[in-house]
Design an enzyme around this catalytic site. Structure first.
Site, PDB file in Angstrom:
ATOM      1  N   GLY A 530       0.733  -1.244  -0.058  1.00 14.83           N
ATOM      2  CA  GLY A 530      -0.040  -0.173  -0.034  1.00 14.83           C
ATOM      3  C   GLY A 530       0.938   1.107  -0.085  1.00 14.83           C
ATOM      4  CG  ASP A 644      -5.829   4.859   3.199  1.00 18.22           C
ATOM      5  OD1 ASP A 644      -6.820   4.937   2.616  1.00 18.22           O
ATOM      6  OD2 ASP A 644      -4.667   4.462   3.157  1.00 18.22           O
TER       7      ASP A 644
END
Ligand SMILES: *[C@@H]1O[C@H](CO)[C@@H](O)[C@H](O)[C@H]1NC(C)=O
Ligand SMILES: *[C@@H]1O[C@H](CO)[C@@H](O)[C@H](O)[C@H]1NC(C)=O
Ligand SMILES: *[C@@H]1O[C@H](CO)[C@@H](O)[C@H](O)[C@H]1NC(C)=O
Ligand SMILES: *[C@@H]1O[C@H](CO)[C@@H](O)[C@H](O)[C@H]1NC(C)=O
Ligand SMILES: *[C@@H]1O[C@H](CO)[C@@H](O)[C@H](O)[C@H]1NC(C)=O
Ligand SMILES: *[C@@H]1O[C@H](CO)[C@@H](O)[C@H](O)[C@H]1NC(C)=O
Ligand SMILES: *[C@@H]1O[C@H](CO)[C@@H](O)[C@H](O)[C@H]1NC(C)=O
Length: 810
Positions: A530, A644
Site C-alpha cells: 500500500g 485512509d
C-alpha cells in the site's frame, strides 16, 4: 505504617475467605507457604492463581526489559494489571525475583539485590501463607490466629494502584493514581478527580464550577467509601451512583483511572478477552485538567487539539502537558512596584468562546469591557482577563492561564495581555495538536490503488492466526532478544525519548532488523502492499505469526519516528489491529502487527466468486469499524485521525469481527512539495473514499474519516464499490446523484431494492435503513454537518438487535 483504620476491619473480615485446598491441578498454586519464590526468568508461569482461575499473579512485561509484579484477570488477552506491587519502578528481566520469605514478608528484589518493594509483614511463627483469592485480592494470612480461617496480615486490596476490582472498597485512606491524576475522597467527603502537576493542581471532577449538591453529591456522609458491585454498579457514600452499560451479574469488570485523566469501567469480553468501556466519568476530554499544560487551550472539535495562547510558544514540541511559555519578556511584579512609571504598555488579543478555569485575581460584576481591560492593564499580576456579557458584564482578571478550553457553548471571550510592540498579527503558534496524529491535507497517504495492508496483489490467502496464542512464547523471546539488545543498542535510543518509551506497556517492543529479517525469511512472503509500504508474513521465534510492514517514505529523523511509535504503541482496541512493535535501524523502519486471518473486507464484499457475506456479519463489521474509529477519534490517549478508511484497511477475524489497519501513519509519510497537487487530483479521481475537503487544501479533521466511513457503510449495504455505480447508460454516477437516490430511499423507507441482491432478501430492513441514513449524513459536503464517530457507534449499537431478524432465529 498501617494505612487503613479500624473501620476497614469489617471489610478485611469480609474478604478473609479461607482458600479452598487445591484438589487437582498441581501446576497452578492457590496458596504458598513461607520460603516460596519465583524468578523473572520463569515468568511464563504465574506465581499464584485464584482457586476458580479468575485471577493470576506473577511477572508482567512493563516496557523494555522491564517487569512488574502484578495481578491480572487470567482471561484478559492483554493481561491488564489490576494491581501492581511496583508501579513506575520496574525490575530487570534477568535476575529479579519475587519471594515469600521465611519471615512471612513478600518482597520483590531487583537483579542488583535492591528490594524494590515489600509487604513488610512478618510473624506467625513462620507459618504465614500467601493466597490469591477469587476476588483478585492477594492476601497474606496468619492461619495460627484463633479467628476462624486465619487473620489477614496484609492484602493487596488495601494498596490499590490505578484499578478497583468488584467488591474492593475505595476508602478514605486510598487513592487510585495514574500519572498526575488521582481519584480519591476529599476532606469534604466527596469523591473527586484531581490533577496534581509539577506547577499547579486542580480538581476537575465533579464539575468544579458547581457545589457538591448541584453535582448530585453530598458532603454529609463521612464514611467515604465506594464499591463497584458484582452487577457493575459503582456506589459511593457521597451519593454518586453509576451503572456500567452492561449492568448485570457474571461480567468481569474493573474501574480504572487512566493516563488521560479519565476514570472508566471496563468489561471483559468472554469471547475475545478484550476490554470494552462500559462507563466513563468524563464525556469530554477537555474537561480533564492539565492535558494541554499552562498557557495552552484545549479544543474538542471533533477531536482533541491543544494550542498555545497568542504570544506563547510550546515548551516541548513533543509534550503538550508541559504547555507554552511567553515569547516576550515577562515583568517581574515584585521589582515593578518600585518604578511604576516604567511599566511597559500592553495590548490584548481576543480569543472568542474561550476561557481558562479559575486563578482569578478578582471578580467584577456589572462593569463595562473598557473598565475590565483597564483593570488588567494596570494590574501587574494580570496576564489576561475573561469577560462575558450575561445581562451584565462580568470581568475576571487572571494571574495564571491554566486549563484553557474553547467551546462554542461558552458565552464569553478571553483577552490575552501582550506587550504593545508584540506582533500579534503573527499566526498563533502550534495551532494544531502534536499530541495526536492529525492528517495534513498535503500528505500523500492514499496513493496506491493496487491495494493496501491486508490485501495481496496476487491473491495470496491470509493464513490462519491465533492472535493471542504464542504470547508466552513471545515473552520468552522478549527476554532473550531484548536482554542483549538493551545492553548493546542502548546508546542509539534518543535519550529524551527513552523515558517515554519505557513507559509503554503491554507487549509493545522494539525489534532488531535481523530478527525481522529472520522472522520473515528475508521478506519472502508478501501479503499486502500500500501507500505506506509492503507487508510480509512473519513468524517470530516463539511461533507467533505476525504481519511485518516495511515502511517506505518515512519522513523525519529517528526522534520523530520513536515519538510516533510511543503514540501508536499505546493504541489498543478490539476493533483496531494491534501493533506489537517496531524496528528502527538506520534506513530500516518496520512495524510489527498482529496477524488477522480472514483477509480484508473488500475481498468479502466485492469478490463475486464468493458466497455473499451474510447480513448479520455485515452489520457486525459496520458496528465494529464504527467503534474502532470512535476509539481513535474520541477515546484513546492520543487522538488519531486515520485518513485512509476503506474496505482494504478493514481486516476480518475468524468470527468476522472488524479490525482497522494502518492507523496512525499519516504523520510519518514524507511530504514532497512538487508531487502534491498531482497526487491530490489523482487520489480524488480514483479512490472514491476521500472527503471533498482533501482537495481544498484546508486543514482536515476527524470528519474526513466520517466521510470515508459513510462510503464504506454504503458499500457494506449494497455489496459493490460506490465508485463503480453507473447509470443505465453506463455512465459513472456522481456523488450528488448517489446522495439524491439515498435521500429517496430514506424518505420512502423502501430500502430492500438497494441492498446487495446476493442476500436474496435475507436482511434486517430496519438496520439497513439506519445504515443508509447514517451513510447519507456522513457524505455531507460540509464536514461540520457530518455526525461524529461516537454518534454513529451509538446509533448502530442501539440498532444492534440480532434476534429481530427471523432468518437467523435458530
Ligand atoms: C539497583 O538498581 C536500581 C534501579 O536500577 C537502582 O536504583 C539502585 O540504586 C541499584 N542498587 C544498587 C545497590 O546498585
Ligand atoms: C453513608 O454511606 C454508607 C455507604 O454508602 C451507607 O451505608 C450509610 O447508610 C450512609 N449513611 C447515611 C447517614 O446516609
Ligand atoms: C442503576 O441501575 C439501578 C437498577 O437498575 C437503578 O435503580 C439506578 O437508578 C441506576 N442508576 C443510574 C445512575 O442509572
Ligand atoms: C523578581 O524579583 C525579586 C526581587 O529581586 C526576586 O527575588 C525574584 O526571584 C524575581 N522573580 C523572577 C521570576 O525573576
Ligand atoms: C507581523 O507578522 C506578519 C505575519 O507574520 C508579518 O507579515 C509582518 O511583517 C510582521 N510585522 C512586523 C512589524 O514584524
Ligand atoms: C505477483 O505476480 C506477478 C506476476 O505473476 C509477479 O511478478 C510478482 O512477483 C508477484 N508478487 C508477489 C508478491 O507474489
Ligand atoms: C473466512 O471467510 C470465509 C467466508 O468467506 C469462511 O468460509 C472461512 O471459514 C473464513 N476463514 C477463516 C480462517 O475463518
Amino acid at each position: 505504617m498501617e494505612r487503613y483504620g479500624t473501620c476497614l476491619l469489617a471489610f478485611i473480615l469480609l474478604f478473609a475467605v479461607v482458600p479452598r485446598p487445591s484438589a487437582s491441578a498441581p501446576a497452578a498454586e492457590h496458596t504458598l507457604g513461607a520460603g516460596s519464590s519465583l524468578s523473572v526468568e520463569d515468568r511464563a508461569r504465574p506465581f499464584l492463581t485464584s482457586p476458580d482461575g479468575t485471577f493470576s499473579c506473577g511477572f508482567q512485561d512493563s516496557g523494555e526489559n522491564a517487569f512488574s509484579f502484578s495481578v491480572w484477570y487470567t482471561a484478559a488477552a492483554e493481561k491488564t494489571a489490576v494491581w501492581t506491587a511496583n508501579p513506575g519502578a520496574p525490575v530487570n528481566g534477568r535476575g529479579s525475583r519475587i519471594s515469600f520469605r521465611r519471615d512471612g514478608g513478600l518482597a520483590l528484589d531487583d537483579a542488583n539485590g535492591t528490594t524494590v518493594w515489600e509487604s513488610k509483614t512478618s510473624g506467625g511463627g513462620g507459618a504465614l501463607t500467601i493466597s490469591l483469592l477469587d476476588t483478585g485480592n492477594l492476601v497474606i494470612l496468619d492461619p495460627s490466629s484463633s479467628t476462624g480461617g486465619g487473620r489477614v496480615v496484609w492484602q493487596s486490596f488495601d494498596w490499590p494502584t490505578d484499578t478497583l476490582l468488584p467488591s474492593q472498597p475505595l476508602t478514605k485512606h486510598m487513592k487510585l493514581v495514574a500519572g498526575y491524576f488521582s481519584l480519591y475522597y476529599d476532606n469534604d467527603n466527596v469523591l473527586r478527580l484531581l490533577y496534581d502537576g509539577p506547577e499547579i493542581s486542580s480538581i476537575y471532577w465533579p464539575n468544579p464550577g458547581k457545589n457538591p449538591f448541584d453535582n448530585g453529591r453530598t458532603t454529609y456522609n463521612s464514611s467515604r467509601i465506594g464499591v463497584l458491585d458484582a452487577n457493575g454498579a459503582f456506589l459511593s457514600s457521597d451519593n454518586l451512583g453509576v451503572n456500567a452499560s452492561d449492568l448485570g451479574p457474571g461480567v468481569k469488570r474493573r474501574l480504572t483511572i487512566e493516563q488521560d485523566g479519565n476514570v472508566r469501567i471496563y468489561s471483559l469480553s468472554a469471547s475475545t478477552g478484550g476490554w470494552a468501556v462500559t462507563w466513563a466519568a468524563l464525556a469530554q476530554p477537555c474537561s480533564v485538567h492539565g492535558l494541554c499544560g499552562p498557557n495552552a487551550i484545549c479544543e474538542y472539535q471533533p477531536s482533541l487539539r491543544c494550542s498555545c495562547a497568542p504570544g506563547y510558544e510550546m515548551v516541548d514540541p513533543r509534550d503538550w502537558r508541559k504547555g507554552c511559555r511567553p515569547m516576550f519578556s515577562v515583568t517581574n511584579c515584585s521589582l515593578q512596584q518600585a518604578s511604576p512609571e516604567q511599566q511597559p504598555r500592553y495590548k490584548f488579543v481576543k480569543m472568542a468562546h474561550t476561557d481558562f478555569y479559575g486563578y482569578d485575581l478578582w471578580f467584577y460584576q456589572s462593569v463595562t469591557f473598557a473598565y475590565c481591560k483597564k483593570i488588567c492593564s494596570e494590574m501587574c499580576l494580570c496576564i489576561g482577563f475573561s469577560y462575558k456579557l450575561q445581562g451584565q458584564g462580568v470581568c475576571y482578571p487572571k494571574s495564571v492561564l491554566f486549563n484553557g478550553f474553547t467551546s462554542s457553548a461558552f458565552p464569553g471571550n478571553i483577552y490575552i495581555k501582550v506587550p504593545i510592540d508584540f506582533n500579534a498579527s503573527a499566526p498563533p503558534v502550534s495551532a494544531r495538536s502534536t499530541t495526536g496524529i492529525a492528517c495534513e491535507p498535503t500528505v500523500p497517504v492514499i496513493v496506491q490503488e493496487s491495494g493496501t495492508f491486508g490485501r495481496s496483489g496476487n491473491g495470496t490467502e491470509w493464513p490462519y492466526l491465533f492472535a493471542f496464542a504464542g504470547v508466552l512464547g513471545l515473552l520468552d523471546l522478549i527476554f532473550i532478544a531484548t536482554g542483549c539488545w538493551f545492553l548493546s543498542n542502548k546508546q542509539s535510543i534518543p535519550s529524551s525519548l527513552e523515558a517515554g518509551y519505557r513507559m509503554v506497556t503491554g507487549q509493545f517492543r522494539r525489534f532488531t532488523y535481523r530478527e525481522l529479517k529472520d522472522a520473515t525469511g528475508n521478506f519472502k512472503e508478501e501479503i499486502g502492499r500500500g501507500g505506506s509500504g509492503v507487508v510480509y508474513r512473519g513468524v517470530l521465534d516463539g511461533g507467533k505469526v505476525v504481519a511485518v510492514k516495511k515502511l517506505t517514505n518515512v519522513a523525519g529523523g529517528d526522534e520523530e519516528f520513536w515519538a510516533e511509535m510511543t503514540v501508536i504503541g499505546r493504541i489498543n482496541h478490539i476493533n483496531l489491529v494491534r501493533i506489537w512493535g517496531f524496528c528502527s535501524q538506520g534506513k530500516h523502519k518496520l512495524l510489527v502487527y498482529e496477524y488477522v486471518e480472514n483477509e480484508s473486507l473488500d475481498r468479502h464484499l466485492f469478490d463475486m466468486d464468493r458466497t455473499a457475506l451474510p447480513w448479520r456479519e455485515r452489520y457486525r463489521i459496520a458496528l465494529g469499524t464504527a467503534r474502532g474509529l470512535a476509539y481513535l477519534h474520541h477515546e484513546c490517549l492520543e487522538w488519531v485521525i486515520h485518513c485512509d478508511v476503506k474496505p482494504e484497511n478493514i481486516l476480518l477475524t475468524r468470527e468476522f469481527d472488524a479490525k482497522i489497519a494502518d492507523f496512525g501513519l499519516a504523520k510519518l509519510s514524507k511530504r514532497d512539495g512538487a508531487g502534491d497537487s498531482f497526487q491530490l487530483s489523482h487520489m480524488r479521481g480514483t479512490t472514491g473514499y476521500m472527503a471533498p475537503e482533501w482537495a481544498r487544501n484546508v486543514p482536515v479533521d476527524a470528519k474526513v474519516d466520517v466521510y470515508s466511513y459513510g462510503i464504506v457503510l454504503l458499500e457494506i449495504v449494497i455489496g459493490s464499490r460506490i465508485s463503480d455505480q453507473t447509470t443505465a447508460g453506463g455512465e459513472r454516477l456522481e456523488m450528488s446523484q448517489i446522495a439524491q437516490a439515498l435521500r429517496q430511499v430514506v424518505d420512502t423507507g423502501d430500502v430492500v431494492p438497494l441492498v446487495d441482491g446476493r442476500l436474496q432478501g435475507q436482511l434486517n430492513p430496519r438496520q439497513a435503513l439506519e445504515m443508509v441514513r447514517i451513510s447519507l449524513s456522513c457524505m455531507q459536503e460540509r464536514s461540520n454537518d457530518r455526525p461524529t464517530m461516537d454518534d454513529i457507534a451509538k446509533v448502530l449499537t442501539a440498532c444492534d438487535d440480532e434476534d429481530e431478524h427471523p432468518a437467523y432465529r435458530s
